[in-house]
Enzyme design. Structure first.
Site, mmCIF file in Angstrom:
data_model
loop_
_atom_site.group_PDB
_atom_site.id
_atom_site.type_symbol
_atom_site.label_atom_id
_atom_site.label_comp_id
_atom_site.label_asym_id
_atom_site.label_seq_id
_atom_site.Cartn_x
_atom_site.Cartn_y
_atom_site.Cartn_z
ATOM 1 N N HIS A 125 33.131 43.603 45.412
ATOM 2 C CA HIS A 125 32.167 43.499 44.171
ATOM 3 C C HIS A 125 31.418 42.320 44.322
ATOM 4 O O HIS A 125 31.871 41.193 44.912
ATOM 5 C CB HIS A 125 32.805 43.568 43.048
ATOM 6 C CG HIS A 125 32.119 43.755 41.793
ATOM 7 N ND1 HIS A 125 31.512 42.545 41.060
ATOM 8 C CD2 HIS A 125 32.032 44.702 40.932
ATOM 9 C CE1 HIS A 125 30.934 43.208 40.092
ATOM 10 N NE2 HIS A 125 31.252 44.321 40.142
ATOM 11 N N ASP A 202 41.395 40.003 43.455
ATOM 12 C CA ASP A 202 40.526 40.671 42.226
ATOM 13 C C ASP A 202 41.217 41.740 41.967
ATOM 14 O O ASP A 202 41.412 42.886 42.652
ATOM 15 C CB ASP A 202 39.050 40.781 43.166
ATOM 16 C CG ASP A 202 38.209 41.633 42.218
ATOM 17 O OD1 ASP A 202 38.609 42.366 41.059
ATOM 18 O OD2 ASP A 202 37.120 41.806 42.458
ATOM 19 N N GLN A 205 40.407 46.518 39.299
ATOM 20 C CA GLN A 205 40.527 47.821 39.051
ATOM 21 C C GLN A 205 42.043 48.157 39.242
ATOM 22 O O GLN A 205 42.573 49.162 39.195
ATOM 23 C CB GLN A 205 39.617 48.480 40.261
ATOM 24 C CG GLN A 205 38.119 48.533 40.169
ATOM 25 C CD GLN A 205 37.745 49.133 39.068
ATOM 26 O OE1 GLN A 205 38.363 50.153 38.297
ATOM 27 N NE2 GLN A 205 36.437 48.910 38.678
ATOM 28 N N LYS A 228 38.709 46.516 31.434
ATOM 29 C CA LYS A 228 39.077 47.687 32.334
ATOM 30 C C LYS A 228 40.366 48.041 32.114
ATOM 31 O O LYS A 228 41.296 48.889 32.715
ATOM 32 C CB LYS A 228 38.926 47.169 33.597
ATOM 33 C CG LYS A 228 37.453 46.866 34.081
ATOM 34 C CD LYS A 228 37.214 46.982 35.333
ATOM 35 C CE LYS A 228 36.046 46.172 35.721
ATOM 36 N NZ LYS A 228 34.761 46.937 35.577
ATOM 37 N N CYS A 368 27.643 47.346 42.130
ATOM 38 C CA CYS A 368 27.599 46.055 42.421
ATOM 39 C C CYS A 368 28.176 45.668 43.835
ATOM 40 O O CYS A 368 29.095 44.909 43.909
ATOM 41 C CB CYS A 368 28.465 45.184 41.542
ATOM 42 S SG CYS A 368 27.554 45.372 39.798
HETATM 43 N N1 C6P Z 1 33.123 46.600 37.956
HETATM 44 C C1 C6P Z 1 32.159 48.834 37.681
HETATM 45 O O1 C6P Z 1 31.562 49.852 37.298
HETATM 46 P P1 C6P Z 1 33.554 41.965 35.170
HETATM 47 O O2 C6P Z 1 32.149 42.436 35.004
HETATM 48 O O3 C6P Z 1 33.625 40.550 35.315
HETATM 49 O O4 C6P Z 1 34.489 42.343 34.116
HETATM 50 O O5 C6P Z 1 34.125 42.337 36.398
HETATM 51 C C2 C6P Z 1 33.422 42.521 37.876
HETATM 52 C C3 C6P Z 1 34.070 43.241 38.800
HETATM 53 C C4 C6P Z 1 34.886 42.483 39.769
HETATM 54 N N2 C6P Z 1 35.448 43.131 40.874
HETATM 55 C C5 C6P Z 1 35.736 44.393 40.653
HETATM 56 C C6 C6P Z 1 36.506 45.250 41.958
HETATM 57 C C7 C6P Z 1 34.941 45.359 39.780
HETATM 58 O O6 C6P Z 1 35.283 46.930 39.707
HETATM 59 C C8 C6P Z 1 34.273 44.631 38.708
HETATM 60 C C9 C6P Z 1 33.672 45.315 37.781
HETATM 61 C C10 C6P Z 1 32.487 47.549 37.002
HETATM 62 O O7 C6P Z 1 32.690 49.089 38.929
HETATM 63 C C11 C6P Z 1 31.136 47.011 36.490
HETATM 64 S S1 C6P Z 1 30.225 46.569 37.936
#
Ligand code: C6P
Length: 410
Positions: A125, A202, A205, A228, A368
């Site tokens: 991401h 990370d 998910q 999430k 992203c």
């Molecule tokens: N993915 C998706 O629709 P934040 O925005 O900080 O809570 O998380 C960022 C992020 C980082 N790593 C992974 C693997 C992610 O999936 C995400 C967030 C969302 O896939 C929004 S782009």
């Protein structure tokens, strides 16, 4: 389908699932973007503002004591949730993005020297890519990437071969948000430690799907987002091993992160407060405890089992419906219930709009992960992602909607 959990009673806990969208019952398949929130989380938010609203760690009055107690109770629960050694290793942030920025800016700046390597995968991401690009540019370190194969997986042997003595930090996604691929992080962590590198995971998910045990994994840092995990938005967690966090300089400066302040210099607070400058997101932290309880009460095994059944049901249904115009992106055998796809000659955004007309919420776009999309030669996908409250009836309805869309372009 998992018989031991009552999905109807779980659905009843999520008020938003009663919404009508474009005159149709909402089918929410955008759970990788953010999950919906149960009553317990919504009620906890309201209860804090109605009964306990006060700043924490500051005042002597009763409300401040109550708010502080509830806030710190979430940290204690989090410690158990991820099996950290101590709650001081759990830092509240705005989300995974801020957690990774913190590690890159603080730990990265502390240790990286010109010529050192930071190892990522090609499926990161942007929030686990751009912070490292910036810190590498600042320190002279070099970014390296574990390649992604055509099915969206990484080869373990190839990954391990990337871990050489120049690598100081490995930062990688446990589960890809765009593809759903589960990465073999345990072996990568062990190998990285073998050459003295530190590993950041990370888990954005992964956290709602796997029981997390940071001590068993032995990762050095891990990032999670509350939203999430059925919790509020704008809140995340950075887990870090005490000895690393203790050696790292603060990320942001101001109130809360200090011990003593003089006009010319300051000393810093102990963990975790050293990394929690300013008034934190008190209400959301308090409500997050109910989200952790929601997941723990059902249990990760039951959640994973239900979502995996849904995922296999989806793949079978796609095959049976012989949707020839539909191409799956991300076909690794080791995945969570996330499926990206394209429909021939239709833009992903238009597919999203057509599905929305039927009340079905999916995500469209690059998720992203622009470098990953480029690797697949596309600029985006349609992505369906499941959570504990989704059902096979919803999948049947989704497949029927896809059939109609494919029929239009015949
Ligand atoms: N993915 C998706 O629709 P934040 O925005 O900080 O809570 O998380 C960022 C992020 C980082 N790593 C992974 C693997 C992610 O999936 C995400 C967030 C969302 O896939 C929004 S782009």
């Amino acid at each position: 389908m998992n018989q031991s959990i009552d999905i109807a009673s779980i659905r009843a806990q999520f008020p938003v699932l009663n919404e009508q969208v474009n005159g149709k019952p909402l089918v929410y398949f955008d759970n990788a973007a953010t999950t919906q929130k149960p009553h317990s989380v919504i009620n906890a938010l309201q209860s804090y503002y109605q009964h306990d609203n006060a700043n924490i760690h500051r005042s002597a009055h009763t409300l401040a004591a109550r708010a502080t107690e509830h806030f710190e109770a979430t940290r204690e629960m989090l410690k158990l949730f991820i099996n950290a050694k101590e709650s001081a290793e759990c830092i509240f942030t705005k989300g995974v993005t801020e957690s990774i920025n913190l590690v890159a800016a603080s730990y990265g700046k502390l240790v990286l020297k010109p010529g050192d390597e930071v190892l990522l995968t090609e499926m990161e991401h942007h929030s686990n890519l751009v912070p490292w690009q910036r810190i590498c540019a600042e320190t002279g370190a070099v970014l390296k990437f574990i390649p992604v194969e055509s099915d969206g997986s990484i080869h373990l042997e190839t990954a391990l071969a990337c871990i050489n003595s120049k690598v100081k930090i490995v930062s990688m996604v446990w589960v890809s948000n765009a593809l759903g691929t589960i990465n073999p992080i345990q072996t990568i962590i062990e190998t990285a430690h073998g050459i003295g590198a530190k590993v950041m995971i990370d888990a954005a998910q992964a956290a709602s799907h796997f029981k997390i045990d940071v001590q068993a994994l032995d990762c050095d840092f891990m990032a999670l987002s509350s939203h999430k995990l059925y919790g509020p938005t704008g809140l995340g967690v950075l887990y870090g091993k005490r000895e690393l966090l203790a050696a790292m300089p603060p990320y942001q400066s101001g109130g809360e992160m200090i011990k003593e302040v003089f006009l010319t210099h300051s000393t810093y607070n102990e963990l975790p407060y050293k990394f929690e400058a300013g008034t934190p997101n008190i209400a959301d932290v308090i409500a997050f405890k109910m989200a952790l309880k929601f997941v723990s009460d059902i249990g990760h095994d039951s959640i994973a089992s239900h979502e995996n059944s849904l995922y296999h049901y989806l793949l079978n249904a796609i095959n049976h419906a012989s949707l020839k115009q539909l191409k799956l992106i991300g076909t690794s055998s080791n995945k969570i219930a996330v499926q990206s796809f394209e429909i021939e000659s239709l833009h992903h955004f238009d597919v999203g709009l057509l599905l929305d007309a039927s009340g079905i919420a999916v995500r469209t776009g690059h998720h992203c992960t622009q470098p990953l999309m480029r690797k697949f030669g596309i600029d985006g996908t349609v992505r369906a992602s499941f959570a504990i409250y989704n059902t096979t009836d919803e999948i049947d309805y989704f497949i029927a909607a896809l059939q109609k869309i494919c029929h239009r372009i015949k």
